[in-house]
Design a protein around this motif. Structure first.
Motif, short mmCIF file in Angstrom:
data_model
loop_
_atom_site.label_atom_id
_atom_site.label_comp_id
_atom_site.label_asym_id
_atom_site.label_seq_id
_atom_site.Cartn_x
_atom_site.Cartn_y
_atom_site.Cartn_z
N ARG A 8 0.84 -1.20 0.00
CA ARG A 8 0.00 0.00 0.00
C ARG A 8 0.89 1.26 0.00
NH1 ARG A 8 -4.84 1.19 -1.65
NH2 ARG A 8 -5.89 2.68 -0.35
N THR A 9 1.96 1.24 0.76
CA THR A 9 2.89 2.37 0.80
C THR A 9 3.56 2.56 -0.55
OG1 THR A 9 3.29 1.89 3.13
CG2 THR A 9 4.87 3.33 2.03
N GLN A 11 2.33 1.72 -3.44
CA GLN A 11 1.34 2.24 -4.36
C GLN A 11 1.15 3.75 -4.16
OE1 GLN A 11 -2.10 -0.19 -3.54
NE2 GLN A 11 -1.49 -1.79 -5.00
N LEU A 12 1.11 4.19 -2.92
CA LEU A 12 0.96 5.62 -2.64
C LEU A 12 2.17 6.41 -3.12
CD1 LEU A 12 -0.69 5.58 0.89
CD2 LEU A 12 -1.72 6.29 -1.26
#
Length: 172
Positions: A8-9, A11-12
């Motif tokens: 998720r990190t 992707q951000l």
């Protein structure tokens, strides 16, 4: 779970980087060309465009930081720069001028054709009248008082001469 937070990190971070590159790629120039048309491009305008015609460039400034074009530093007489294309108003004026000239030429041609047709009709009428006079058929005339009389030989000869004159003038 740790693996999920790492994805998720990542992707951000990737999304943020894309947004940064998108803002850099948003660099656009807007200027008014010699024809008065607004131009949009990601490349700088051609060197001949004056700074006052550049409406937008990257960095939010409205003018170019280059030296002014020669046309800005010294006034130039109208028509001295033959490389600039004519303005829309000039093109419109030229079009109207050509249209008016064409209309006048069409009127002259129409008048000439009408005159030619009238001349041809007068010629044919004079020839037909002359033929009827020469055939010796009985022709009656009406005088000022409304009395009818038969055309005499002297009158017939005068009418034939008049018909010959009309034929000579109209049948060229």
């Amino acid at each position: 779970m740790v693996n999920l937070i790492g994805k998720r990190t990542l992707q951000l971070l990737a999304g943020g980087a894309l947004m940064l590159f998108a803002s850099v790629s948003y660099a656009q120039y807007v200027w008014v060309d010699a024809n008065g048309t607004k131009q949009f491009s990601d490349r700088p305008p051609p060197p001949g465009i004056p700074a006052k015609n550049i409406l937008k460039q990257p960095g939010g400034t409205a003018a170019r930081d280059a030296a002014p074009a020669p046309s800005e530093s010294a006034p130039v007489a109208a028509g001295a720069d033959d490389k600039t294309p004519p303005s829309l108003a000039d093109r419109e004026a030229d079009y109207r001028k050509r249209a008016k000239a064409k209309e006048e030429a069409d009127k002259k041609a129409s008048a000439a054709n009408a005159a030619k047709a009238n001349s041809k009709a007068a010629c044919e009428g004079a020839r037909a009248y002359k033929r009827s006079l020469e055939q010796g058929t009985r022709i009656t005339t009406t005088d000022k008082n409304g009395e009818r009389s038969v055309m005499e030989d002297a009158q017939r000869a005068a009418e034939i001469a008049r018909a010959n004159k009309t034929i000579a003038e109209a049948c060229k």
